[in-house]
Design an enzyme around this catalytic site. Structure first.
Site, mmCIF file in Angstrom:
data_model
loop_
_atom_site.group_PDB
_atom_site.id
_atom_site.type_symbol
_atom_site.label_atom_id
_atom_site.label_comp_id
_atom_site.label_asym_id
_atom_site.label_seq_id
_atom_site.Cartn_x
_atom_site.Cartn_y
_atom_site.Cartn_z
ATOM 1 N N LYS A 1 45.719 23.216 42.234
ATOM 2 C CA LYS A 1 45.416 24.153 43.131
ATOM 3 C C LYS A 1 45.333 23.298 44.569
ATOM 4 C CE LYS A 1 42.348 27.126 40.569
ATOM 5 N NZ LYS A 1 40.958 27.706 40.765
ATOM 6 N N GLU B 119 50.339 36.149 33.308
ATOM 7 C CA GLU B 119 50.386 35.037 34.556
ATOM 8 C C GLU B 119 51.705 34.413 34.750
ATOM 9 O OE1 GLU B 119 45.560 34.347 34.189
ATOM 10 O OE2 GLU B 119 46.792 32.595 33.984
ATOM 11 N N TYR C 16 44.821 37.273 41.307
ATOM 12 C CA TYR C 16 43.432 37.352 40.892
ATOM 13 C C TYR C 16 42.771 38.681 41.110
ATOM 14 C CZ TYR C 16 43.073 32.078 40.784
ATOM 15 O OH TYR C 16 43.052 30.811 40.477
ATOM 16 N N THR D 63 34.477 25.612 34.333
ATOM 17 C CA THR D 63 35.034 26.134 35.570
ATOM 18 C C THR D 63 34.462 25.309 36.741
ATOM 19 O OG1 THR D 63 35.603 28.375 34.598
ATOM 20 C CG2 THR D 63 35.137 28.212 36.924
ATOM 21 N N ASN E 188 38.266 23.733 42.538
ATOM 22 C CA ASN E 188 37.983 23.201 41.314
ATOM 23 C C ASN E 188 39.773 22.556 40.247
ATOM 24 O OD1 ASN E 188 39.262 25.548 40.443
ATOM 25 N ND2 ASN E 188 37.744 25.996 38.791
ATOM 26 N N ARG F 199 38.630 18.731 35.798
ATOM 27 C CA ARG F 199 37.573 19.098 36.638
ATOM 28 C C ARG F 199 36.425 18.300 36.746
ATOM 29 N NH1 ARG F 199 38.364 25.321 34.328
ATOM 30 N NH2 ARG F 199 39.616 26.213 36.053
ATOM 31 N N HIS G 186 43.844 25.901 37.534
ATOM 32 C CA HIS G 186 43.621 27.206 36.740
ATOM 33 C C HIS G 186 44.242 27.105 35.507
ATOM 34 C CE1 HIS G 186 43.636 31.531 35.855
ATOM 35 N NE2 HIS G 186 44.990 31.280 35.549
HETATM 36 P P1 CMP Z 1 39.952 30.069 37.924
HETATM 37 O O1 CMP Z 1 40.328 29.537 36.869
HETATM 38 O O2 CMP Z 1 41.126 29.687 38.932
HETATM 39 O O3 CMP Z 1 39.519 31.642 38.094
HETATM 40 C C1 CMP Z 1 39.192 32.102 39.159
HETATM 41 C C2 CMP Z 1 38.451 31.359 40.075
HETATM 42 O O4 CMP Z 1 37.489 31.792 41.120
HETATM 43 C C3 CMP Z 1 37.889 29.959 39.236
HETATM 44 O O5 CMP Z 1 39.104 29.315 38.476
HETATM 45 C C4 CMP Z 1 37.179 29.407 40.481
HETATM 46 O O6 CMP Z 1 37.785 28.433 40.995
HETATM 47 C C5 CMP Z 1 36.853 30.585 41.364
HETATM 48 N N1 CMP Z 1 35.648 30.735 41.921
HETATM 49 C C6 CMP Z 1 34.647 30.667 42.919
HETATM 50 N N2 CMP Z 1 33.649 30.837 42.893
HETATM 51 C C7 CMP Z 1 33.303 31.153 41.467
HETATM 52 C C8 CMP Z 1 32.214 31.704 40.790
HETATM 53 N N3 CMP Z 1 30.865 31.703 41.278
HETATM 54 N N4 CMP Z 1 32.298 31.803 39.498
HETATM 55 C C9 CMP Z 1 33.394 31.574 38.924
HETATM 56 N N5 CMP Z 1 34.550 31.432 39.553
HETATM 57 C C10 CMP Z 1 34.554 31.101 40.761
#
Ligand code: CMP
Length: 140
Positions: free
Chosen positions: A11, A128, A51, A93, A114, A104, A117
């Protein structure tokens, strides 16, 4: 366990801090092979489509803005049990909940920024990967 594929994004928070190589070192050390790779700047439409499953979540607009705030590296990873193996290397996450040694835990700045993905199932990995790669662009 059969060879599987999963989809990865490095990212904008990570590309900005020049962490692509450090993250891929962890991915390769876990036995995953990078069989597709592109550095791109996602369009808003691409990020929104990718997304779309989160469209109703309160963080959706911020997430889309963040994902187009700089370059990302989209990758196809291949290996035994690739979806689960990559999720283990990524860590939780929210970096606050991630285990020591995970991407992470070591690199992520926040739950949004973070660093990586990864697909959460074989079915979603196929979907994806299809957002960003043709089969000809994946070379095992
Ligand atoms: P990702 O695996 O890319 O999938 C969705 C993304 O939303 C997640 O990683 C996070 O980086 C982002 N995100 C931001 N805020 C939240 C939250 N409160 N809960 C879960 N994902 C979040």
């Amino acid at each position: 366990m059969a060879t599987q594929r999963t989809f990865s994004i490095i990212k904008p928070d990570a590309t900005r801090r020049n962490l692509t190589g450090a993250i891929n070192a962890k991915i390769e050390a876990a036995g995953l092979r990078i069989v597709g790779q592109k550095r791109i700047h996602m369009s808003k439409a691409q990020a929104e489509a990718f997304y779309a499953v989160h469209a109703e979540r309160p963080f959706y607009n911020d997430l889309v803005s963040f994902m187009i705030s700089g370059p990302v590296v989209v990758q196809v990873l291949e290996g035994e049990n690739a979806v689960a193996a990559y999720r283990q290397v990524m860590g939780a996450t929210n970096p606050a909940d991630a285990d020591a040694g995970t991407i992470r835990k070591e690199f992520a700045e926040s739950i949004e920024a973070n660093s990586v993905h990864g697909s959460n199932s074989d079915e979603n990995a196929v979907i994806e990967i299809g957002h960003f790669f043709t089969e000809e662009e994946i070379v095992g």
